[in-house]
Design an enzyme around this catalytic site. Structure first.
Site, mmCIF file in Angstrom:
data_model
loop_
_atom_site.group_PDB
_atom_site.id
_atom_site.type_symbol
_atom_site.label_atom_id
_atom_site.label_comp_id
_atom_site.label_asym_id
_atom_site.label_seq_id
_atom_site.Cartn_x
_atom_site.Cartn_y
_atom_site.Cartn_z
ATOM 1 N N ILE A 154 0.894 -1.155 0.000
ATOM 2 C CA ILE A 154 0.000 0.000 0.000
ATOM 3 C C ILE A 154 0.931 1.204 0.000
ATOM 4 O O ILE A 154 1.530 1.542 1.025
ATOM 5 C CB ILE A 154 -0.938 -0.004 1.215
ATOM 6 N N PRO A 155 1.124 1.845 -1.151
ATOM 7 C CA PRO A 155 2.280 2.723 -1.377
ATOM 8 C C PRO A 155 2.157 4.139 -0.812
ATOM 9 O O PRO A 155 2.075 5.116 -1.557
ATOM 10 C CB PRO A 155 2.384 2.739 -2.900
ATOM 11 N N CYS A 156 2.204 4.259 0.517
ATOM 12 C CA CYS A 156 2.138 5.596 1.117
ATOM 13 C C CYS A 156 3.364 6.433 0.764
ATOM 14 O O CYS A 156 3.334 7.663 0.900
ATOM 15 C CB CYS A 156 1.963 5.499 2.625
ATOM 16 N N HIS A 157 4.435 5.799 0.268
ATOM 17 C CA HIS A 157 5.630 6.558 -0.127
ATOM 18 C C HIS A 157 5.388 7.390 -1.388
ATOM 19 O O HIS A 157 6.176 8.288 -1.682
ATOM 20 C CB HIS A 157 6.820 5.608 -0.349
#
Length: 217
Positions: A154-157
């Site tokens: 889950i790409p919060c970056h």
């Protein structure tokens, strides 16, 4: 399936308010680090920063393992670590990690919306807030990202502030930049054509799911 208790704090301030960054001191994240000011980005990342971030993601998925979907996500992550940037099917993540109804509604909505941002692209806290029907609540979105137990998957970056700068990452901004660099996204500033503008489901008449829909200019 209950979410693993993994500390992944991503603090932010209201990115829709250009003066908010200067109105109060920048928050300190869970590792006791103070993020860089909004107008700067950290130096180029090292290989150690990328390895650190991916190892954290491995441990998070291992804690969630237990079905065919999470095992498929683990295989995807190993390919990602080797540079095989294969698009991740959102339904795989939803079935494998987000089927638990016990998670807070806003958190789940933010995580699902974020799955619409592919590798090599970026969005903002404000865009996410609008996508989940909470315009002006970028800070609440940042807190939801901070509760994300499954980084990289889950790409919060891929979320930057309104100025297109790095902001808030528990493992440090160098790790955040390392992941973006691994995906081919240069910063200072990021390519505006790679910004994903998320739209809420209610704005898309043909939408059949509750996930956000994106446009990539």
């Amino acid at each position: 399936m209950p979410s693993p208790e993994i500390n992944w704090t991503d603090r932010t301030v209201e990115d829709s308010n250009p003066t908010a960054m200067h109105a109060k001191p920048m928050p300190i994240n869970a590792l006791g680090e103070r993020p860089a000011p909004a107008h700067t980005n950290p130096p180029a990342p090292s290989g150690d920063a990328l390895a650190k971030a991916i190892d954290h993601a491995r441990r998070a998925l291992s804690a969630a393992a237990g079905n065919a979907d999470t095992q498929a996500l683990q295989r995807w992550l190993e390919g990602y670590a080797e540079g095989a940037l294969v698009p991740l099917e959102p339904s795989l993540v939803i079935r494998g990690l987000l089927a638990d109804a016990s998670a807070q509604r806003l958190r789940t909505a933010v995580w699902r919306a974020l799955l619409a941002v592919p590798h090599g692209h970026w969005t903002t806290y404000g865009d996410l807030a609008r996508a989940v029907g909470r315009p002006g609540a970028a800070q609440a979105v940042g807190q939801a990202l901070g509760a994300n137990p499954w980084p990289v998957v889950i790409p919060c970056h891929r979320v930057l502030n309104a100025r297109g700068c790095l902001h808030g990452f528990a493992l440090g901004l160098e790790c955040k930049r390392a992941l973006l660099s691994h995906e081919g996204l240069a910063l200072d500033p990021p390519d505006p054509t790679r910004r994903v503008h998320l739209r809420a489901e209610c704005e898309v008449a043909s939408a059949r799911t509750k996930t956000a829909v994106c446009n990539v200019d």
